[in-house]
Design a protein around this motif. Structure first.
Motif, PDB file in Angstrom:
ATOM      1  N   SER A 278      32.963  36.164  28.704  1.00 32.90           N
ATOM      2  CA  SER A 278      34.323  36.037  29.245  1.00 32.90           C
ATOM      3  C   SER A 278      34.598  37.150  30.241  1.00 32.90           C
ATOM      4  O   SER A 278      35.473  37.964  30.026  1.00 32.90           O
ATOM      5  CB  SER A 278      35.311  36.116  28.082  1.00 32.90           C
ATOM      6  N   LEU A 279      33.829  37.220  31.295  1.00 34.35           N
ATOM      7  CA  LEU A 279      34.084  38.272  32.275  1.00 34.35           C
ATOM      8  C   LEU A 279      34.724  37.712  33.540  1.00 34.35           C
ATOM      9  O   LEU A 279      34.389  36.619  34.005  1.00 34.35           O
ATOM     10  CB  LEU A 279      32.792  39.013  32.639  1.00 34.35           C
ATOM     11  N   PHE A 280      35.622  38.497  34.051  1.00 32.66           N
ATOM     12  CA  PHE A 280      36.317  38.173  35.286  1.00 32.66           C
ATOM     13  C   PHE A 280      35.639  39.020  36.351  1.00 32.66           C
ATOM     14  O   PHE A 280      35.810  40.238  36.401  1.00 32.66           O
ATOM     15  CB  PHE A 280      37.789  38.586  35.109  1.00 32.66           C
ATOM     16  N   VAL A 281      34.782  38.392  37.157  1.00 31.42           N
ATOM     17  CA  VAL A 281      33.928  39.145  38.074  1.00 31.42           C
ATOM     18  C   VAL A 281      34.388  38.905  39.508  1.00 31.42           C
ATOM     19  O   VAL A 281      34.445  37.757  39.953  1.00 31.42           O
ATOM     20  CB  VAL A 281      32.457  38.698  37.909  1.00 31.42           C
ATOM     21  N   ASN A 282      34.702  39.972  40.197  1.00 34.45           N
ATOM     22  CA  ASN A 282      35.191  39.888  41.574  1.00 34.45           C
ATOM     23  C   ASN A 282      36.310  38.855  41.709  1.00 34.45           C
ATOM     24  O   ASN A 282      36.319  38.027  42.617  1.00 34.45           O
ATOM     25  CB  ASN A 282      34.056  39.547  42.542  1.00 34.45           C
ATOM     26  N   GLY A 283      37.219  38.893  40.746  1.00 37.10           N
ATOM     27  CA  GLY A 283      38.393  38.035  40.846  1.00 37.10           C
ATOM     28  C   GLY A 283      38.204  36.605  40.404  1.00 37.10           C
ATOM     29  O   GLY A 283      39.102  35.788  40.589  1.00 37.10           O
ATOM     30  N   ARG A 284      37.035  36.279  39.844  1.00 37.52           N
ATOM     31  CA  ARG A 284      36.837  34.898  39.372  1.00 37.52           C
ATOM     32  C   ARG A 284      36.289  34.888  37.947  1.00 37.52           C
ATOM     33  O   ARG A 284      35.385  35.655  37.627  1.00 37.52           O
ATOM     34  CB  ARG A 284      35.845  34.162  40.290  1.00 37.52           C
ATOM     35  N   PRO A 285      36.819  33.991  37.101  1.00 46.55           N
ATOM     36  CA  PRO A 285      36.257  33.875  35.763  1.00 46.55           C
ATOM     37  C   PRO A 285      34.789  33.446  35.868  1.00 46.55           C
ATOM     38  O   PRO A 285      34.458  32.527  36.621  1.00 46.55           O
ATOM     39  CB  PRO A 285      37.081  32.773  35.109  1.00 46.55           C
ATOM     40  N   HIS A 286      33.918  34.120  35.170  1.00 52.15           N
ATOM     41  CA  HIS A 286      32.477  33.855  35.160  1.00 52.15           C
ATOM     42  C   HIS A 286      31.809  34.108  36.517  1.00 52.15           C
ATOM     43  O   HIS A 286      30.667  33.701  36.740  1.00 52.15           O
ATOM     44  CB  HIS A 286      32.149  32.428  34.692  1.00 52.15           C
ATOM     45  N   GLY A 287      32.521  34.747  37.428  1.00 51.07           N
ATOM     46  CA  GLY A 287      31.879  35.218  38.656  1.00 51.07           C
ATOM     47  C   GLY A 287      31.744  34.221  39.779  1.00 51.07           C
ATOM     48  O   GLY A 287      32.214  33.082  39.685  1.00 51.07           O
TER      49      GLY A 287
END
Lengths: 644, 252
Positions: free
Chosen positions: B67-76
């Motif tokens: 469940s990571l929010f990577v560079n402003g998007r869920p799942h990158g």
């Protein structure tokens, strides 16, 4: 005296379970409410058991280390679930599923258990459909089937490449329904660290709350372990990162014997290892072998050029390809059982015909299937798997053959249980992958989901009831009583010792070291020499752990390093037993291949006269004592397995 | 490859969090995002500090734990994947990567990048199942189910409950999650008997847990790792309205 009594009911094989159900003791509904049952684990076995036990009225407490019961690793099973419905009219029957499973397990499982499994397999499909599991269907609206390794009938039910997910969501739904009506209480983010014994019976567990670090004590009239397999002893496996042996291992040290630890399954179709930083291996469903053809280049020169990426696999002409499974096993071809397929891949790679940069991979090619069925059909059948492959490897499997290699996947060995699924500790039960019971030395594809749900929905509710019928006079205990406090105190002391080592090696580094020893000396091929060496190498790891492990942070907080360290020390101890068991079993059977024991054609050679038994280990003062449960075969004839 | 990471660190739900900056070097482009974070955590452990906490388990895109929010998007920065299926070859060498937890009122932070999603379990407990006891089911082929219904049901059932839909939504709405379950069960004949009860109870539970409403931005569909279609929300809304209009209150 042999402490092992399998308690197999009398009577003809096909009647044993029916007779058992008709004569076992029952608990009346008013008394069920007074009985507490602890279930540890919420995969197919645990979730289905907790739901089914809640439905009949027991008080159930269910524990999982994940943040939600829906995330247990059963969810990752792709291919399917077996049942002998014979919907395809291809000659399937209870006896045939029983026979295939016994034979697939290389005659190292109990006849009575396996027959019961085959008998209830059909109920499972009915149950799951009623729960809304969206199995694949044909245009007439009837259920579809596919074929799987080790069988010549189509008996595998599937939901795209996500069968485990859909079955688990069905069980999770049933479990959630019981949580809502109050019969099941859910404890997530908890690690079970100890089983509590009172007067020799299992009466509760000690868990660590993974969010707060608090040590909690829980009482139950019976405890059910449904905690999955121990494949992560190899560090790299297809298991989830959190999959562990800790509950079974702690129970082992309290007296629940452990059976056949060396029976580990190496799955033939996984994405090959790509580097030292790798944390896990990804499985590609065995169902791919239905349509994919496995090959390596015939010429070593071609293999070398492929490894250096000088040529593409598509450049290799048909006559220069070695479809080695079709060549060696014409009757089953690419659908031989997993152990056979894995060893054959290793054999080709050892002969230097392997591909990928490491030389440790073979091709799984869909070129012919795409030609025969069209790309859309292949997309419909395996689209999600192809997509998954492409994301990981960065190659398009519709254009270039997939590369696959065997990886540790499933463990047939586990906590010893009798016909009632009870361990050698009264009141402690083990179901699903964590017990040893139904798959012998090798599990057939699509049988794990079947066993997990069979145990949980249809077997345990009867056998556990039979045990609990004698417990209705046992009052609930408070967890302030001495046995609970002592057990919690021991766990607390152990955790404190662990965190205060303050050594130099991180948990992951030591785990990788363990995994490498296990894979190099006790992997797909095992010999007296490799195992002796392996045991020598593994012994110091325990001291290394207690003298040099580095666990940052504290105990009374969210701290994944504490979880991982506790699991690792149990894996280290298990690893030693696993090798010991492998050394003891001087025969090749199923997933256990002793290089000294093979036929002239390189096939596994069993020794039924000396090893037709379940190797069951008892922990006594730090020593492992071997007991043998002789396996009696009255209904099948023991033969060398032949898939040619 | 080398990266600069800006990672959200927070002790627990009650504490104030902040971004910390880390350097991670020598990462293989073939490694997964989590293998990159494993490398970072080894560095942090070697320095005697607390590693970054993040949720992960199967690492093959199916358990829904990550469940990571990577560079402003869920799942990158990719579609149709979970964070564990994100590979470093998707990034440029030397890039700065910002990593945050899911942010929603209904998902309180446990630590760093780990959040508590038990609200999803509560929604399912409110009715996300078919009420059938073990052992009382007819033969599996007794009710033919048209292939199309089974397929559409399966499309919705593919939801892994990760919460990316909530994380991507400016209203932190859980409607795609609820819609997927309502559609999965409601499209099958077995699920129709209690369909109106189910939709009303699940929607009521969703509202009570603090999830927002849908304003038709469809970010949820765009970010869903299993590409669940927003038409499931329409199905849910339709079922909900019909139930409210035609159902007796007692039926609840």
């Amino acid at each position: 005296m042999n402490p092992l009594n399998a308690r197999i009911p009398e009577g003809p094989l096909a009647d044993k379970w029916t007779n058992y159900k008709a004569s076992c003791k029952l608990v009346n509904p008013a008394n069920k409410r007074k009985l507490d049952i602890i279930v540890v684990g919420t995969g197919l076995a645990g979730a289905s058991a907790a739901a089914a036990l809640g439905e009949v009225g027991y008080n159930v407490k269910v524990f999982c280390y994940q943040d939600s019961p829906r995330r247990a690793h059963s969810i990752a099973a792709q291919g399917g679930i077996n049942a002998d419905k014979n919907y395809q009219n291809d000659g399937d029957s209870v006896h045939r599923l029983f026979f295939d499973t016994i034979k697939g397990g290389d005659y190292r499982a109990r006849e009575a258990n396996v027959h019961r499994l085959a008998e209830v397999s059909n109920n499972i499909i009915d149950q799951c459909v009623a729960q809304g599991v969206p199995f694949a269907r044909d245009y007439g609206g009837a259920l579809d089937n596919r074929s799987f390794g080790g069988a010549q009938v189509s008996r595998t039910f599937y939901a795209r490449g996500q069968t485990g997910q859909q079955l688990l969501l069905g069980a999770y739904g049933a479990l959630s329904r019981q949580v809502a009506n109050g019969s099941v209480k859910l404890y997530n983010r908890r690690d079970m660290l100890e089983v509590v014994l009172v007067d020799g019976k299992a009466r509760g567990i000690i868990v660590r709350n993974l969010v707060t670090g608090e040590i909690e004590k829980h009482f139950g009239h019976a405890v059910v372990l449904a905690t999955g397999g121990y494949g992560n002893v190899y560090f790299l496996s297809t298991n989830a990162m959190g999959s562990n042996v800790t509950p079974c291992w702690r129970a082992y040290k309290k007296g629940a014997m452990f059976a056949n630890p060396c029976f580990t399954q190496i799955h033939p179709t996984c994405i090959p290892v790509h580097g030292d930083f790798q944390s896990k291996l990804t499985l590609m469903s065995e169902s791919l072998r239905n349509d994919g053809r496995i090959w390596v280049p015939k010429k070593v020169e071609d293999a070398e050029r492929l490894r250096k990426k000088e040529i593409s696999p598509n450049d290799i002409q048909e006559e220069d390809r070695d479809y080695y499974l079709e060549r060696r096993y014409p009757a089953f071809g690419n659908l031989v059982p997993r152990d056979v397929a894995s060893r054959a891949a290793k054999e080709r790679c050892d002969a230097n015909n392997g591909v990928s940069h490491s030389g440790l991979a073979v091709y799984l090619d869909f070129k012919d299937a795409i030609k025969r069925f069209g790309i859309d059909t292949i997309k419909a059948r395996y689209g999600n798997l192809f997509q998954m492959y492409q994301k990981i490897v960065d190659e398009d499997p519709y254009q270039v053959p997939m590369m696959i290699y065997p990886a540790v996947h499933y463990t047939m060995g586990g906590t010893w249980v009798d016909y009632n699924l009870m361990t050698t500790i009264p009141g402690l039960f083990a179901i699903g992958e964590c017990n040893f019971s139904d798959h012998g030395a090798n599990r057939l594809g699509a049988s794990a989901l079947m066993q997990g749900l069979a145990d949980g929905y249809f077997v345990l509710p009867y056998t556990l009831g039979s045990y609990l019928a004698d417990e209705i006079h046992s009052p609930r205990m408070t967890t302030e009583e001495a046995p609970f406090k002592e057990a919690a105190g021991e766990i607390d002391a152990m955790l404190n010792k662990m965190i205060n080592v303050k050594g130099s090696q991180s948990v992951d580094n030591l785990h990788k070291k363990l995994g490498k020893i296990m894979w190099d000396y006790c992997g797909m091929g095992r010999s007296e020499k490799s195992l002796t060496k392996g045991l020598e190498l593994i012994k110091p790891l325990k001291d290394e752990f207690w003298n040099d492990i580095k666990v940052p942070g504290g105990l009374n907080e969210y701290n994944p390093e504490v979880e991982k360290a506790g699991r690792l020390i149990d894996f280290i101890e298990l690893g030693e037993l696993l090798m010991k068991d492998a050394l003891n079993r001087k025969e090749s059977c199923g997933g256990h291949f002793r290089e000294e024991m093979q036929t002239e054609e390189g096939e596994a050679k069993r020794d039924d006269d000396n090893f037709r038994y379940v190797a069951t280990w008892e922990h006594q003062n730090g020593e492992h004592i071997l007991h043998k449960e002789e396996l009696v075969f009255e209904n099948v004839e023991l033969k060398q397995r032949n898939y040619k | 490859m080398d990266f600069t990471l800006k990672i959200w660190r927070q002790l627990d739900a009650g504490s104030k969090g902040k971004f910390e900056t880390y350097q991670v070097t020598n990462v293989s482009p073939d490694s997964s995002f989590f293998e990159m974070l494993d490398t970072l955590n080894q560095q942090i452990i070697d320095q005697g500090e607390m590693p970054v906490s993040f949720d992960h388990d199967c690492r093959e895109g199916i358990c829904g734990t990550c469940s990571l929010f990577v560079n402003g998007r869920p799942h990158g920065p990719d579609t149709g994947i979970t964070t564990c299926q994100l590979h470093m070859r998707r990034f440029k060498d030397g890039e700065t990567i910002v990593i945050e937890p899911w942010r929603a009122k209904a998902f309180p932070i446990v630590r760093d990048l780990v959040v508590d999603r038990s609200a999803f379990d509560k929604i399912i407990q409110a009715g996300g199942y078919i009420s059938v006891n073990t052992g009382c089911s007819p033969d599996a082929n007794a009710i033919p189910i048209p292939k199309r219904a089974a397929d559409l049901s399966m499309d919705a059932a593919a939801c892994i409950g990760c919460g990316a839909c909530v994380a991507s939504c400016k209203n932190a709405s859980a409607m795609l999650f609820v819609g997927a379950k309502v559609a999965h069960l409601g499209l099958l004949p077995q699920g129709k008997a209690e369909a109106s009860r189910r939709v009303q109870q699940m929607v009521a539970e969703m509202d009570s847990l603090g999830f927002g409403n849908c304003t038709n931005m469809y970010a949820c569909e765009a970010e869903c790792p299993k590409e669940i279609n927003v038409s499931t929300i329409a199905l849910m809304n339709r079922g909900f309205f019909m139930a409210k209009i035609f159902c007796e209150k007692e039926e609840l």
